[in-house]
Design a protein around this motif. Structure first.
Motif, PDB file in Angstrom:
ATOM      1  N   ALA A  46       0.933  -1.198   0.007  1.00 56.32           N
ATOM      2  CA  ALA A  46      -0.006  -0.049   0.130  1.00 56.32           C
ATOM      3  C   ALA A  46       0.861   1.261  -0.014  1.00 56.32           C
ATOM      4  N   PHE A  47       1.990   1.053   0.792  1.00 50.07           N
ATOM      5  CA  PHE A  47       3.032   2.401   0.791  1.00 50.07           C
ATOM      6  C   PHE A  47       3.613   2.563  -0.714  1.00 50.07           C
ATOM      7  N   TYR A  48       3.961   1.685  -1.064  1.00 51.13           N
ATOM      8  CA  TYR A  48       4.611   1.834  -2.576  1.00 51.13           C
ATOM      9  C   TYR A  48       3.415   1.940  -3.598  1.00 51.13           C
ATOM     10  N   GLN A  49       2.524   1.631  -3.389  1.00 50.55           N
ATOM     11  CA  GLN A  49       1.456   1.989  -4.366  1.00 50.55           C
ATOM     12  C   GLN A  49       1.264   3.285  -4.584  1.00 50.55           C
ATOM     13  N   GLN A  50       0.991   4.031  -3.277  1.00 49.25           N
ATOM     14  CA  GLN A  50       0.745   5.333  -3.083  1.00 49.25           C
ATOM     15  C   GLN A  50       2.126   6.236  -3.683  1.00 49.25           C
ATOM     16  N   VAL A  51       3.161   5.492  -3.689  1.00 52.38           N
ATOM     17  CA  VAL A  51       4.633   6.418  -3.972  1.00 52.38           C
ATOM     18  C   VAL A  51       4.712   6.314  -5.713  1.00 52.38           C
ATOM     19  N   THR A  52       4.354   4.954  -6.250  1.00 57.25           N
ATOM     20  CA  THR A  52       4.203   4.979  -7.591  1.00 57.25           C
ATOM     21  C   THR A  52       3.212   4.707  -8.422  1.00 57.25           C
ATOM     22  N   GLY A  53       2.064   4.662  -7.889  1.00 58.05           N
ATOM     23  CA  GLY A  53       0.931   4.758  -8.694  1.00 58.05           C
ATOM     24  C   GLY A  53       0.713   3.276  -9.538  1.00 58.05           C
ATOM     25  N   PHE A  54       1.520   2.113  -9.180  1.00 56.95           N
ATOM     26  CA  PHE A  54       1.455   0.991  -9.732  1.00 56.95           C
ATOM     27  C   PHE A  54      -0.222   0.273  -9.111  1.00 56.95           C
ATOM     28  N   GLU A  55      -0.359  -0.646 -10.098  1.00 58.07           N
ATOM     29  CA  GLU A  55      -1.660  -1.297  -9.763  1.00 58.07           C
ATOM     30  C   GLU A  55      -1.401  -2.508  -8.813  1.00 58.07           C
ATOM     31  N   PRO A  56      -2.529  -2.675  -7.817  1.00 58.37           N
ATOM     32  CA  PRO A  56      -2.148  -4.071  -7.109  1.00 58.37           C
ATOM     33  C   PRO A  56      -2.236  -4.996  -7.695  1.00 58.37           C
ATOM     34  N   HIS A  57      -1.756  -6.151  -7.505  1.00 58.43           N
ATOM     35  CA  HIS A  57      -1.702  -7.377  -8.258  1.00 58.43           C
ATOM     36  C   HIS A  57      -2.968  -7.989  -7.498  1.00 58.43           C
ATOM     37  N   PRO A  58      -3.754  -8.639  -8.314  1.00 55.63           N
ATOM     38  CA  PRO A  58      -5.039  -9.328  -7.772  1.00 55.63           C
ATOM     39  C   PRO A  58      -5.114 -10.519  -7.014  1.00 55.63           C
ATOM     40  N   GLU A  59      -3.709 -11.184  -7.052  1.00 58.63           N
ATOM     41  CA  GLU A  59      -3.729 -12.500  -6.302  1.00 58.63           C
ATOM     42  C   GLU A  59      -2.713 -12.121  -4.789  1.00 58.63           C
ATOM     43  N   SER A  60      -2.814 -10.701  -4.396  1.00 57.78           N
ATOM     44  CA  SER A  60      -2.029 -10.364  -3.346  1.00 57.78           C
ATOM     45  C   SER A  60      -2.898 -10.932  -2.080  1.00 57.78           C
ATOM     46  N   ASP A  61      -2.036 -11.156  -1.152  1.00 57.64           N
ATOM     47  CA  ASP A  61      -2.662 -11.879   0.215  1.00 57.64           C
ATOM     48  C   ASP A  61      -1.595 -11.443   1.293  1.00 57.64           C
ATOM     49  N   ALA A  62      -2.035 -11.960   2.475  1.00 57.36           N
ATOM     50  CA  ALA A  62      -1.188 -11.567   3.787  1.00 57.36           C
ATOM     51  C   ALA A  62       0.368 -12.006   3.784  1.00 57.36           C
ATOM     52  N   GLU A  63       0.552 -12.991   2.914  1.00 54.58           N
ATOM     53  CA  GLU A  63       1.845 -13.433   2.864  1.00 54.58           C
ATOM     54  C   GLU A  63       2.618 -12.944   1.548  1.00 54.58           C
ATOM     55  N   PHE A  64       2.196 -12.432   0.766  1.00 50.96           N
ATOM     56  CA  PHE A  64       2.880 -12.084  -0.635  1.00 50.96           C
ATOM     57  C   PHE A  64       1.938 -11.180  -1.259  1.00 50.96           C
ATOM     58  N   ALA A  65       2.327 -10.044  -1.536  1.00 55.12           N
ATOM     59  CA  ALA A  65       1.643  -8.827  -2.101  1.00 55.12           C
ATOM     60  C   ALA A  65       2.296  -8.323  -3.351  1.00 55.12           C
ATOM     61  N   GLY A  66       1.784  -7.881  -4.175  1.00 52.12           N
ATOM     62  CA  GLY A  66       2.545  -7.317  -5.347  1.00 52.12           C
ATOM     63  C   GLY A  66       1.785  -6.181  -6.176  1.00 52.12           C
ATOM     64  N   LEU A  67       2.510  -5.499  -6.697  1.00 48.46           N
ATOM     65  CA  LEU A  67       2.197  -4.227  -7.622  1.00 48.46           C
ATOM     66  C   LEU A  67       2.650  -4.365  -9.187  1.00 48.46           C
ATOM     67  N   ASN A  68       1.668  -4.073 -10.002  1.00 47.20           N
ATOM     68  CA  ASN A  68       2.415  -4.130 -11.352  1.00 47.20           C
ATOM     69  C   ASN A  68       2.067  -2.838 -11.788  1.00 47.20           C
ATOM     70  N   ARG A  69       3.057  -2.602 -12.849  1.00 46.28           N
ATOM     71  CA  ARG A  69       3.385  -1.430 -13.593  1.00 46.28           C
ATOM     72  C   ARG A  69       2.800  -1.688 -15.068  1.00 46.28           C
ATOM     73  N   GLY A  70       2.375  -0.845 -16.081  1.00 43.18           N
ATOM     74  CA  GLY A  70       1.753  -0.997 -17.202  1.00 43.18           C
ATOM     75  C   GLY A  70       2.738  -1.766 -18.040  1.00 43.18           C
ATOM     76  N   ASP A  71       4.016  -1.462 -17.906  1.00 42.92           N
ATOM     77  CA  ASP A  71       4.921  -2.347 -18.813  1.00 42.92           C
ATOM     78  C   ASP A  71       5.410  -3.353 -18.529  1.00 42.92           C
TER      79      ASP A  71
END
Length: 123
Positions: free
Chosen positions: A22-47
């Protein structure tokens, strides 16, 4: 002949993957990865660049600039506004600012909520 590869993912160890994502999403604007959970979360950039955050039991934050707990990774971001404005916004989002600032007016070293150091550099 050199080997050419494309960087597609960076993963950071942390105690709370959703919070750090959530911190890095606000910093970068990347989209949350749909399969994120409590053990592993991710962010995707359009490229296709992916930033992952994986839970580590007994996580110890890096000790920057010291090396009692090595930083292991250091990310740099180019500020799209002034360094003062970028720093103020990042601090509002939960970043920390170490006392040791080795780059003068060219860059600022901050830490994310899990303690990983990162730089913001002037445009």
């Amino acid at each position: 002949m050199s080997l050419r590869m494309e960087l597609v993912a960076i993963t950071l160890d942390c105690p709370d993957p959703p919070a750090l994502a959530a911190f890095y999403q606000q910093v970068t604007g990347f989209e949350p990865h749909p399969e994120s959970d409590a053990e592993f979360a991710g962010l995707n950039r359009g490229d296709g660049l992916f930033i992952g955050f994986q839970r580590v039991e007994d996580y110890r934050a890096p000790s920057w600039p010291g090396q009692i707990v090595p930083q292991q990774l250091h990310i740099c971001f180019k500020a799209m506004e002034s360094l003062d404005e970028a720093e103020a916004r990042l601090l509002e989002l939960g970043a920390g600012k170490p006392d040791h600032q080795p780059h003068g007016d060219k860059a600022r070293v901050l830490t994310d909520p899990a303690g990983h150091p990162f730089c913001i550099i002037a445009r």
